[in-house]
Design an enzyme around this catalytic site. Structure first.
Site, PDB file in Angstrom:
ATOM      1  N   ASP A  89       0.831  -1.207   0.000  1.00 41.26           N
ATOM      2  CA  ASP A  89       0.000   0.000   0.000  1.00 41.26           C
ATOM      3  C   ASP A  89       0.864   1.255   0.000  1.00 41.26           C
ATOM      4  O   ASP A  89       1.830   1.354   0.774  1.00 41.26           O
ATOM      5  CB  ASP A  89      -0.846   0.035   1.291  1.00 41.26           C
ATOM      6  CG  ASP A  89      -2.311  -0.231   1.014  1.00 41.26           C
ATOM      7  OD1 ASP A  89      -2.727  -0.164  -0.158  1.00 41.26           O
ATOM      8  OD2 ASP A  89      -3.035  -0.527   1.988  1.00 41.26           O
ATOM      9  N   LYS A 119      -0.320  -0.394  -4.367  1.00 42.47           N
ATOM     10  CA  LYS A 119      -1.774  -0.145  -4.379  1.00 42.47           C
ATOM     11  C   LYS A 119      -2.020   1.303  -3.966  1.00 42.47           C
ATOM     12  O   LYS A 119      -1.417   1.776  -2.995  1.00 42.47           O
ATOM     13  CB  LYS A 119      -2.483  -1.110  -3.413  1.00 42.47           C
ATOM     14  CG  LYS A 119      -3.979  -0.835  -3.287  1.00 42.47           C
ATOM     15  CD  LYS A 119      -4.713  -2.004  -2.680  1.00 42.47           C
ATOM     16  CE  LYS A 119      -4.678  -2.086  -1.164  1.00 42.47           C
ATOM     17  NZ  LYS A 119      -5.257  -0.934  -0.437  1.00 42.47           N
ATOM     18  N   GLU A 121      -5.296   4.274  -3.462  1.00 37.36           N
ATOM     19  CA  GLU A 121      -6.743   4.531  -3.401  1.00 37.36           C
ATOM     20  C   GLU A 121      -7.043   5.618  -4.439  1.00 37.36           C
ATOM     21  O   GLU A 121      -6.485   6.710  -4.373  1.00 37.36           O
ATOM     22  CB  GLU A 121      -7.145   4.948  -1.984  1.00 37.36           C
ATOM     23  CG  GLU A 121      -6.895   3.814  -1.000  1.00 37.36           C
ATOM     24  CD  GLU A 121      -7.390   4.101   0.410  1.00 37.36           C
ATOM     25  OE1 GLU A 121      -8.101   5.095   0.626  1.00 37.36           O
ATOM     26  OE2 GLU A 121      -7.068   3.291   1.308  1.00 37.36           O
ATOM     27  N   GLU A 188     -13.314  -2.570  -2.234  1.00 39.80           N
ATOM     28  CA  GLU A 188     -13.609  -2.756  -0.811  1.00 39.80           C
ATOM     29  C   GLU A 188     -15.050  -2.339  -0.483  1.00 39.80           C
ATOM     30  O   GLU A 188     -15.505  -1.250  -0.888  1.00 39.80           O
ATOM     31  CB  GLU A 188     -12.621  -1.937   0.047  1.00 39.80           C
ATOM     32  CG  GLU A 188     -12.901  -2.069   1.547  1.00 39.80           C
ATOM     33  CD  GLU A 188     -11.778  -1.571   2.435  1.00 39.80           C
ATOM     34  OE1 GLU A 188     -10.713  -1.185   1.932  1.00 39.80           O
ATOM     35  OE2 GLU A 188     -11.987  -1.573   3.674  1.00 39.80           O
TER      36      GLU A 188
HETATM   37  O1  KIV Z   1      -4.965  -1.716   4.193  1.00 40.92           O
HETATM   38  C1  KIV Z   1      -5.520  -2.800   3.960  1.00 40.92           C
HETATM   39  O2  KIV Z   1      -5.341  -3.783   4.671  1.00 40.92           O
HETATM   40  C2  KIV Z   1      -6.393  -2.876   2.802  1.00 40.92           C
HETATM   41  C3  KIV Z   1      -7.298  -4.052   2.692  1.00 40.92           C
HETATM   42  C4  KIV Z   1      -8.157  -4.280   3.855  1.00 40.92           C
HETATM   43  C5  KIV Z   1      -8.039  -4.033   1.433  1.00 40.92           C
HETATM   44  O3  KIV Z   1      -6.350  -2.025   1.970  1.00 40.92           O
END
Ligand code: KIV
Length: 276
Positions: A89, A119, A121, A188
């Site tokens: 993320d 990843k 958003e 999500e």
């Molecule tokens: O940060 C996270 O764990 C997520 C998932 C729950 C999709 O983005």
């Protein structure tokens, strides 16, 4: 894992799973030891989520976690699970200021952590960033639906896409991010029909987090599934209760020390005779 457990599970394997209909189990992971266990157990794909802000650092939202912390834990997970597909993320503040900032920080994440994909958003404002990341040969997973980093704007964590216009907006955004070069989508907290519409509209793998069965893979916060958090969300499977045995083990240790049973003779290092 791929059919050969010695081989790394790749983005191509995820794409192939979409084609074959094989569902991909994915888990969030935040440390080396757990990553090792997950790889050993055959979990093919791991997400180093910014949910680490909640379950590792104890923050009420994902907003305060830093890029440096995310890089450190993603690198630890990489060391523990070299064969898993690793998605990391990009945290709040690491890509929102400008496209240039986002590209620079994603490159930093890739180089320092060894992750396979980043990843982010995504809102319409980030389409340009998705395109620039794809141009820079960075595999980007676009996170749509409930976007926890937008908590300041949305006010509370709630299911998205429940009305026809909202659902339409999610499907349209999914189409746009894929056209811009996103390698996959993470969806999500949306109703199953919205996920099915996204799956239908795009050609890339769609990972669901509380998005129903149509997705090609599923993920959730591991701590929720293992009973380590106070509440298990409705969509998360019950994979056991680790909190009770852990608390018991800690209580047992306190008793051992209080009763004088620890340390016992077997725990002590022997002395070496002095050499003359
Ligand atoms: O940060 C996270 O764990 C997520 C998932 C729950 C999709 O983005």
């Amino acid at each position: 894992m791929s059919s050969d457990p010695a081989r790394k599970f790749t983005l191509d394997d995820l794409r192939a799973a979409r084609v074959s209909g094989t569902k991909v189990p994915m888990l969030t992971c935040y440390d080396y030891t757990t990553a090792r266990l997950m790889q050993e157990a055959g979990v093919p794909a791991l997400l180093v989520g910014d949910s680490a802000a909640n379950v590792i650092l104890g923050h009420p939202t994902t907003v305060p976690i830093s890029l440096d912390f995310m890089i450190d834990i993603a690198a630890a997970v990489r060391r523990g699970a070299p064969k898993c597909l690793l998605i990391a993320d990009m945290p709040f503040g690491s890509y929102q200021a400008s496209t240039t900032q986002g590209v620079k920080n994603a490159i930093r994440m890739m180089q320092l952590s060894g992750c396979d994909c980043v990843k982010i958003e995504v809102a319409s404002g980030q389409i340009r960033l998705v395109r620039r990341l794809a141009d820079a040969a960075i595999a980007v997973i676009a996170h749509l639906g409930l976007k926890p980093q937008s908590i300041g704007l949305i006010g509370e964590y709630k299911v998205q896409g429940r009305t026809a216009p909202d659902a339409k907006q999610i499907v349209q955004l999914a189409t746009r991010v894929v056209r811009a070069g996103a390698a996959g989508i993470l969806l999500e907290a949306v109703p199953p029909s919205v996920a099915a519409a996204v799956v239908e509209a795009v050609s890339v793998p769609v990972i669901g987090c509380g998005a129903g069965p149509a997705c090609h893979g599923y993920v959730f916060v591991t701590h929720d599934a293992l009973g380590l958090t106070p509440r298990r969300p409705k969509f998360v499977p019950n994979l056991g209760d680790l909190a009770t045995p852990m608390a018991e083990a800690f209580r047992h240790y306190v008793q051992l020390v209080n009763s004088g049973k620890y340390p016992a003779a077997e725990h002590n290092y022997g002395e070496k005779p002095i050499e003359k």
